[in-house]
Motif scaffolding. Structure first.
Motif, PDB file in Angstrom:
ATOM      1  N   LEU A 230      34.284  27.800   4.955  1.00  0.00           N
ATOM      2  CA  LEU A 230      35.283  27.704   3.883  1.00  0.00           C
ATOM      3  C   LEU A 230      36.480  26.824   4.243  1.00  0.00           C
ATOM      4  O   LEU A 230      36.907  26.003   3.419  1.00  0.00           O
ATOM      5  N   PRO A 231      37.041  26.933   5.471  1.00  0.00           N
ATOM      6  CA  PRO A 231      38.166  26.056   5.805  1.00  0.00           C
ATOM      7  C   PRO A 231      37.793  24.571   5.802  1.00  0.00           C
ATOM      8  O   PRO A 231      38.625  23.715   5.480  1.00  0.00           O
ATOM      9  N   VAL A 232      36.536  24.267   6.135  1.00  0.00           N
ATOM     10  CA  VAL A 232      36.071  22.880   6.101  1.00  0.00           C
ATOM     11  C   VAL A 232      36.116  22.361   4.661  1.00  0.00           C
ATOM     12  O   VAL A 232      36.620  21.260   4.390  1.00  0.00           O
ATOM     13  N   PHE A 233      35.603  23.158   3.749  1.00  0.00           N
ATOM     14  CA  PHE A 233      35.613  22.767   2.343  1.00  0.00           C
ATOM     15  C   PHE A 233      37.037  22.597   1.834  1.00  0.00           C
ATOM     16  O   PHE A 233      37.368  21.577   1.199  1.00  0.00           O
ATOM     17  N   ILE A 234      37.890  23.573   2.082  1.00  0.00           N
ATOM     18  CA  ILE A 234      39.256  23.532   1.550  1.00  0.00           C
ATOM     19  C   ILE A 234      40.017  22.320   2.080  1.00  0.00           C
ATOM     20  O   ILE A 234      40.719  21.623   1.323  1.00  0.00           O
ATOM     21  N   ASP A 302      39.876  36.435   7.704  1.00  0.00           N
ATOM     22  CA  ASP A 302      40.102  35.742   8.984  1.00  0.00           C
ATOM     23  C   ASP A 302      39.988  34.235   8.808  1.00  0.00           C
ATOM     24  O   ASP A 302      40.811  33.471   9.354  1.00  0.00           O
ATOM     25  N   ALA A 303      38.974  33.781   8.057  1.00  0.00           N
ATOM     26  CA  ALA A 303      38.745  32.351   7.882  1.00  0.00           C
ATOM     27  C   ALA A 303      39.891  31.686   7.142  1.00  0.00           C
ATOM     28  O   ALA A 303      40.227  30.517   7.384  1.00  0.00           O
ATOM     29  N   LEU A 304      40.509  32.431   6.207  1.00  0.00           N
ATOM     30  CA  LEU A 304      41.570  31.862   5.378  1.00  0.00           C
ATOM     31  C   LEU A 304      42.972  32.259   5.854  1.00  0.00           C
ATOM     32  O   LEU A 304      43.943  32.079   5.117  1.00  0.00           O
ATOM     33  N   ALA A 305      43.069  32.747   7.066  1.00  0.00           N
ATOM     34  CA  ALA A 305      44.351  33.255   7.566  1.00  0.00           C
ATOM     35  C   ALA A 305      45.475  32.228   7.437  1.00  0.00           C
ATOM     36  O   ALA A 305      46.626  32.580   7.126  1.00  0.00           O
ATOM     37  N   ASP A 306      45.170  30.952   7.647  1.00  0.00           N
ATOM     38  CA  ASP A 306      46.209  29.914   7.582  1.00  0.00           C
ATOM     39  C   ASP A 306      46.729  29.689   6.166  1.00  0.00           C
ATOM     40  O   ASP A 306      47.785  29.088   5.975  1.00  0.00           O
ATOM     41  N   TYR A 307      45.970  30.155   5.172  1.00  0.00           N
ATOM     42  CA  TYR A 307      46.362  29.932   3.776  1.00  0.00           C
ATOM     43  C   TYR A 307      46.919  31.174   3.094  1.00  0.00           C
ATOM     44  O   TYR A 307      47.450  31.084   1.992  1.00  0.00           O
ATOM     45  N   LEU A 308      46.763  32.329   3.742  1.00  0.00           N
ATOM     46  CA  LEU A 308      47.228  33.567   3.116  1.00  0.00           C
ATOM     47  C   LEU A 308      48.741  33.708   3.248  1.00  0.00           C
ATOM     48  O   LEU A 308      49.332  33.274   4.246  1.00  0.00           O
ATOM     49  N   PRO A 309      49.388  34.313   2.265  1.00  0.00           N
ATOM     50  CA  PRO A 309      50.853  34.492   2.327  1.00  0.00           C
ATOM     51  C   PRO A 309      51.245  35.389   3.490  1.00  0.00           C
ATOM     52  O   PRO A 309      50.473  36.224   3.938  1.00  0.00           O
TER      53      PRO A 309
END
Length: 309
Positions: A230-234, A302-309
């Motif tokens: 998912l982070p690769v796609f985003i 965990d995968a989206l931790a950098d994008y979560l508020p």
């Protein structure tokens, strides 16, 4: 949500789909803008305001052409492909007939949106006398989906494709909604966006439900593998490389002196949003992950931790 709980929107489509209910939109010859100023930062740059504000309408017309071009690519090359494969039961994930029927209505809608967009391009060229400059042959999603698929195990590639398209469809719905509310643009353009939104609101829910169905039955191992890409796609999806390339080509076409073009290039290079939790599209993407139930999974969190508020 499992497949047995799925309820088709066939009746709603018959009653409300724009291809069923909307007349042709005709471009007005009035003083309203053909494209929102808020969507083309180049016209707000200091060098542009100082040296070539009289070229604003040329830049906005070209920006509309790119928007139309993006719509055609998105609808006919990306969403259409995934929806058609689902509709024709050529997808690795087996969906019930009701899902496949609704997928075919998405195919019809998306191809119709592309047709209407092309009609608007023809009308704009005829009214303005301005031909499009060279337009991109791809959009960010054209790169982001293959990048994600390349990193996914073969048996999960259709699932990853489904999720990527669902993210994009949910993101574009909110983008179109903002466009449709802009009172500075011509009524026909607003109407075009409102028509598009009428269908895209239905589509975004459709894709979210399909992802919920898939995610509900996916194994923990498969969920973990998907979360990993998912982070690769985003990261690919949120780049502005294609927009930047278009803006640079647009600057080259402006009839201004070389030093002014160079100043415009430098200012255009600074327009990109950083790809982090503050990017304006992240809120829409996270809304999809919540509505599809994917964000309930620890591996996705965990995968989206950098994008979560």
């Amino acid at each position: 949500m499992n497949a047995l709980d799925y309820q088709s929107f066939a009746d709603t489509w018959e009653e409300r789909a724009t291809i069923r209910t909307r007349p042709r939109r005709m471009l007005e010859d009035d003083d309203k803008l053909i494209y929102p100023l808020s969507r083309q930062p180049l016209v707000h740059s200091q060098s542009f305001l100082d040296h070539c504000p009289h070229l604003r309408d040329f830049v906005l017309v070209q920006s509309l052409y790119k928007f139309i071009n993006d719509v055609v690519i998105f609808e006919t090359e990306l969403v259409d492909k995934t929806a058609r494969n689902i509709a024709k039961n050529r997808f690795a994930i087996a969906f019930p007939f009701a899902c496949r029927y609704d997928a075919m209505t998405v195919v019809v809608d998306e191809d119709y949106h592309a047709l209407v967009a092309m009609d608007f391009m023809q009308q704009t060229i005829a009214m303005s006398g301005i031909d499009p400059i060279e337009l991109p042959r791809e959009i960010e999603l054209s790169r982001a989906i293959p990048a994600a698929l390349q990193r996914a195990p073969e048996h999960l590639r259709d699932a990853v494709e489904l999720i990527c398209v669902a993210i994009a469809e949910n993101t574009v719905t909110n983008d179109v909604a903002a466009f449709a509310k802009d009172d500075t643009v011509k009524p026909s353009i607003k109407g075009l966006m409102a028509d598009h939104l009428q269908d895209e609101g239905r589509h975004s829910g459709f894709w979210s439900r399909l992802v919920r169905i898939y995610w509900h039955g996916a194994s923990d191992a498969d969920r973990t593998e998907i979360a990993r890409v998912l982070p690769v796609f985003i990261a690919q999806y949120l780049t502005n490389d294609i927009q930047k390339g278009f803006d640079l080509r647009l600057i080259e076409q402006l009839p201004v002196a070389a030093p002014i073009k160079q100043a415009l290039r430098e200012e255009a290079a600074a327009l990109a949003y950083p790809i982090n939790r503050h990017h304006p599209l992240i809120a829409n993407i996270l809304r999809f992950f919540r509505s599809s139930s994917m964000l309930d999974s620890a591996c996705v969190q965990d995968a989206l931790a950098d994008y979560l508020p």
